[in-house]
Design a protein around this motif. Structure first.
Motif, PDB file in Angstrom:
ATOM      1  N   GLY A   1      -3.655   3.730 -10.457  1.00 55.59           N
ATOM      2  CA  GLY A   1      -4.218   3.112  -9.587  1.00 55.59           C
ATOM      3  C   GLY A   1      -4.935   4.258  -8.815  1.00 55.59           C
ATOM      4  O   GLY A   1      -5.072   5.114  -8.083  1.00 55.59           O
TER       5      GLY A   1
ATOM      6  N   VAL B   1      -0.759   6.649  -7.156  1.00 58.75           N
ATOM      7  CA  VAL B   1      -2.516   5.699  -6.313  1.00 58.75           C
ATOM      8  C   VAL B   1      -3.757   6.892  -6.090  1.00 58.75           C
ATOM      9  O   VAL B   1      -2.450   7.835  -5.696  1.00 58.75           O
ATOM     10  CB  VAL B   1      -2.125   5.037  -5.596  1.00 58.75           C
ATOM     11  CG1 VAL B   1      -3.277   4.831  -4.839  1.00 58.75           C
ATOM     12  CG2 VAL B   1      -1.258   3.598  -5.706  1.00 58.75           C
TER      13      VAL B   1
ATOM     14  N   PHE C   1      -1.360  -2.859  -5.199  1.00 59.47           N
ATOM     15  CA  PHE C   1      -0.509  -1.425  -5.331  1.00 59.47           C
ATOM     16  C   PHE C   1       1.126  -1.751  -4.539  1.00 59.47           C
ATOM     17  O   PHE C   1       2.154  -0.296  -4.098  1.00 59.47           O
ATOM     18  CB  PHE C   1      -1.737  -0.638  -4.913  1.00 59.47           C
ATOM     19  CG  PHE C   1      -2.406  -0.078  -5.805  1.00 59.47           C
ATOM     20  CD1 PHE C   1      -2.197  -0.509  -7.066  1.00 59.47           C
ATOM     21  CD2 PHE C   1      -3.335   0.044  -5.452  1.00 59.47           C
ATOM     22  CE1 PHE C   1      -3.075   0.019  -7.570  1.00 59.47           C
ATOM     23  CE2 PHE C   1      -4.885   0.622  -6.550  1.00 59.47           C
ATOM     24  CZ  PHE C   1      -4.475   0.316  -7.531  1.00 59.47           C
TER      25      PHE C   1
ATOM     26  N   GLY D   1     -10.030  -1.156  -5.036  1.00 59.25           N
ATOM     27  CA  GLY D   1      -9.392  -0.845  -6.430  1.00 59.25           C
ATOM     28  C   GLY D   1      -9.737  -0.321  -7.136  1.00 59.25           C
ATOM     29  O   GLY D   1     -10.151  -2.007  -7.720  1.00 59.25           O
TER      30      GLY D   1
ATOM     31  N   THR E   1      -8.281  -4.599  -6.864  1.00 58.85           N
ATOM     32  CA  THR E   1      -7.307  -4.561  -6.956  1.00 58.85           C
ATOM     33  C   THR E   1      -6.236  -3.738  -6.041  1.00 58.85           C
ATOM     34  O   THR E   1      -5.300  -2.930  -5.901  1.00 58.85           O
ATOM     35  CB  THR E   1      -6.633  -3.756  -8.680  1.00 58.85           C
ATOM     36  OG1 THR E   1      -7.097  -3.364  -9.068  1.00 58.85           O
ATOM     37  CG2 THR E   1      -6.604  -5.053  -9.213  1.00 58.85           C
ATOM     38  N   GLY E   2      -7.421  -3.054  -4.972  1.00 60.30           N
ATOM     39  CA  GLY E   2      -6.850  -2.748  -3.886  1.00 60.30           C
ATOM     40  C   GLY E   2      -5.781  -3.284  -2.831  1.00 60.30           C
ATOM     41  O   GLY E   2      -5.736  -2.016  -2.105  1.00 60.30           O
TER      42      GLY E   2
ATOM     43  N   VAL F   1      -1.453  -2.784   2.047  1.00 59.02           N
ATOM     44  CA  VAL F   1      -1.430  -1.842   1.534  1.00 59.02           C
ATOM     45  C   VAL F   1      -0.393  -0.831   2.576  1.00 59.02           C
ATOM     46  O   VAL F   1      -0.734  -0.208   3.339  1.00 59.02           O
ATOM     47  CB  VAL F   1      -2.472  -1.652   2.219  1.00 59.02           C
ATOM     48  CG1 VAL F   1      -2.945  -1.483   3.760  1.00 59.02           C
ATOM     49  CG2 VAL F   1      -3.468  -0.082   1.864  1.00 59.02           C
TER      50      VAL F   1
ATOM     51  N   MET G   1      -8.496   4.028  -5.300  1.00 58.06           N
ATOM     52  CA  MET G   1      -9.087   3.714  -4.360  1.00 58.06           C
ATOM     53  C   MET G   1      -9.934   4.156  -3.749  1.00 58.06           C
ATOM     54  O   MET G   1     -10.110   5.630  -3.493  1.00 58.06           O
ATOM     55  CB  MET G   1      -8.013   3.743  -3.341  1.00 58.06           C
ATOM     56  CG  MET G   1      -6.550   2.760  -3.415  1.00 58.06           C
ATOM     57  SD  MET G   1      -7.093   1.385  -3.369  1.00 58.06           S
ATOM     58  CE  MET G   1      -7.412   1.540  -1.310  1.00 58.06           C
TER      59      MET G   1
END
Length: 499
Positions: A95, A466, A452, A356, A447-448, A128, A97
């Protein structure tokens, strides 16, 4: 349907290219090597970015961790020669960010909701639950909205002062309520039974109004959006007290009048798939109720309104729409007197989704029934909602070559599949994409938030690592570890001890 064009942010493109250049080609059969095959033999192993997930659980080699003396995110991340993540057999999905984008989004939020009254932006922890990012929000003066004991303790560990934590949950236990009261966090009460529990807990403490911030969550019953499972203000929603139910409004008002310590009202009428206008209807209901309580109390008892979050995100392209400024404009038009109160917001997806990206590679590719099937390592374990509700949560697919360049090829009907052993484990179904081949890369933006934070361990698939990144002075990205990948030893430990 989300498109697959490559008009993407420069920072994301640069990060993908850097990772591609540092990654192990699928043609390289050396199992432990994650760096490019053209590295010289005298390159120190610890700087190759080789084994990205060690058995001891240490951070990946060459990439700094936010817990290893790295400056705060606002101060930038040091660029190391080999501090670039790599895709490999050991780490085939990761992942990303965009830390600059995260900072920019929060700045836009605070600017859009500027007010003469106090405004607390309580970032939704569920979107998050990554400690270093929460620490960054705490440093910026944000609050944190939590909905479980784990989220509450994470918020405290990340540095949020108790008075800047907002505790929401429809099923708080006695223990959870006692902990919240002891800490002095803000509590949004979901129902009358919970309110009665709080009465007992507070009976002997006799706190002043200033020592505790408690409110009731109302359900404005303002309707369903395009995603029913996310709509929190339906007629039969499990959240809050349905204000349109017979006798409910008067019961809520009487509860406030009998308890001067109740000084706020909570409403969460927004969600993905809810229009700004529909969300504003719910907030209008909360403001009207607050004004009536204050009028009947003969004093300004309710001083703060928690409007929740739920600003929709554009999953179809790069444009950020609607914006926080758009939301403020609608609220100014439909609920101008909201800004006579202190305000709490609880945004999560709108702050983080655009920052993301999931990045993986095509392990195998085949054609079946006239459809191209690209087997990747990103599926239900990161995109759970997309796998189980693809029509509600479609994602963009951005194909790249193994070198990190946009893939240009004839578009063919394609399924982008994940590694789990069930047929619905797909990131995209029958999508027209450039032909994907073994070794190509697949990037999945937007996808942020949540992707995750909600790892799904089907087939014991590990939590993915990540990494955060910022653009360097020369445009090259600088990376930092946000969360390392889960090790096999950790997976075995979670499976329980031997008898």
């Amino acid at each position: 349907m989300p498109n697959s064009h490559h008009s993407i942010a420069d920072g994301r493109a640069q990060a993908i290219r850097a990772i591609a250049e540092n990654s192990q080609p699928l043609t390289d059969r050396t199992p432990a090597v994650a760096g490019r095959a053209n590295r010289t033999d005298d390159t120190p192993a610890e700087t190759r970015g080789v084994d990205r997930t060690t058995a001891s659980g240490s951070a990946p080699a060459g990439v700094p961790s936010l817990s290893d003396g790295v400056p705060a995110l606002s101060e930038g991340v040091p660029a190391l020669p080999d501090g670039v993540p790599a895709l490999s057999d050991r780490e085939p999905v990761l992942g990303l960010m965009d830390l600059d984008a995260i900072d920019t989004a929060f700045e836009r939020l605070t600017s859009a909701f500027d007010s003469d009254h106090e405004v607390l932006h309580a970032v939704a922890c569920k979107a998050v639950p990554l400690r270093s990012l929460l620490e960054r929000y705490a440093q910026q003066g944000a609050g944190c909205e939590v909905a479980s004991p784990g989220e509450l303790e994470l918020a405290l560990a990340a540095g949020f002062a108790p008075e800047r934590i907002v505790f929401d949950s429809p099923a708080k236990t006695w223990t959870e309520l006692r902990r919240a009261v002891d800490l002095g966090v803000s509590i949004n009460v979901d129902n009358f039974d919970e309110l009665a529990r709080l009465d007992l807990l507070l009976e002997d403490r006799r706190p002043t109004v200033d020592e505790v911030r408690i409110g009731i969550r109302i359900n404005p019953q303002s309707g369903t959006g395009t995603i029913g499972a996310l709509s929190t203000a339906t007629e039969t929603s499990k959240f809050g007290i349905g204000l349109a139910d017979p006798g409910a409004r008067e019961a809520v008002i009487e509860a406030y009048l009998a308890r001067p310590r109740l000084t706020q009202i909570h409403v969460h009428s927004g969600s993905q798939g809810i229009s700004l206008e529909r969300a504003a209807v719910g907030i209008r209901t909360a403001v009207d109720l607050a004004q009536e309580v204050n009028a009947r109390a003969g004093t300004r008892q309710i001083t703060r309104i928690d409007i929740g979050g739920g600003l929709s995100v554009n999953f179809d392209g790069e444009d950020i729409t609607p914006t926080f400024a758009d939301y403020r404009a609608v609220l100014e038009q439909q609920v101008p007197d909201l800004f006579d109160f202190d305000i709490v917001t609880e945004f999560g997806r709108a702050l983080l989704a655009k920052a993301g990206t999931v990045l993986t590679r095509v392990e195998y590719a085949k054609t079946s029934g006239g459809r191209r099937i690209a087997m990747t390592h990103a599926g239900v374990q990161v995109a759970t909602r997309t796998a189980y509700a693809p029509h509600d949560w479609p994602l963009r697919i951005l194909p790249f070559t193994a070198d990190g360049e946009p893939k240009i090829a004839e578009a063919v009907p394609t399924d982008v599949a994940g590694p789990a052993c069930f047929s619905g484990d797909l990131l995209a179904r029958d999508r027209s994409l450039p032909r994907l081949d073994v070794g190509d890369l697949v990037a999945v933006p937007e996808t942020g938030a949540y992707y995750f934070s909600n790892p799904f361990s089907y087939n014991l698939l590990p939590r993915v690592p990540v990494y955060g990144y910022r653009a360097g002075d020369g445009g090259e990205p600088r990376f930092v570890v946000i969360r390392r990948g889960q090790t096999i030893d950790e997976i075995l430990a979670e499976a329980g001890p031997r008898w």
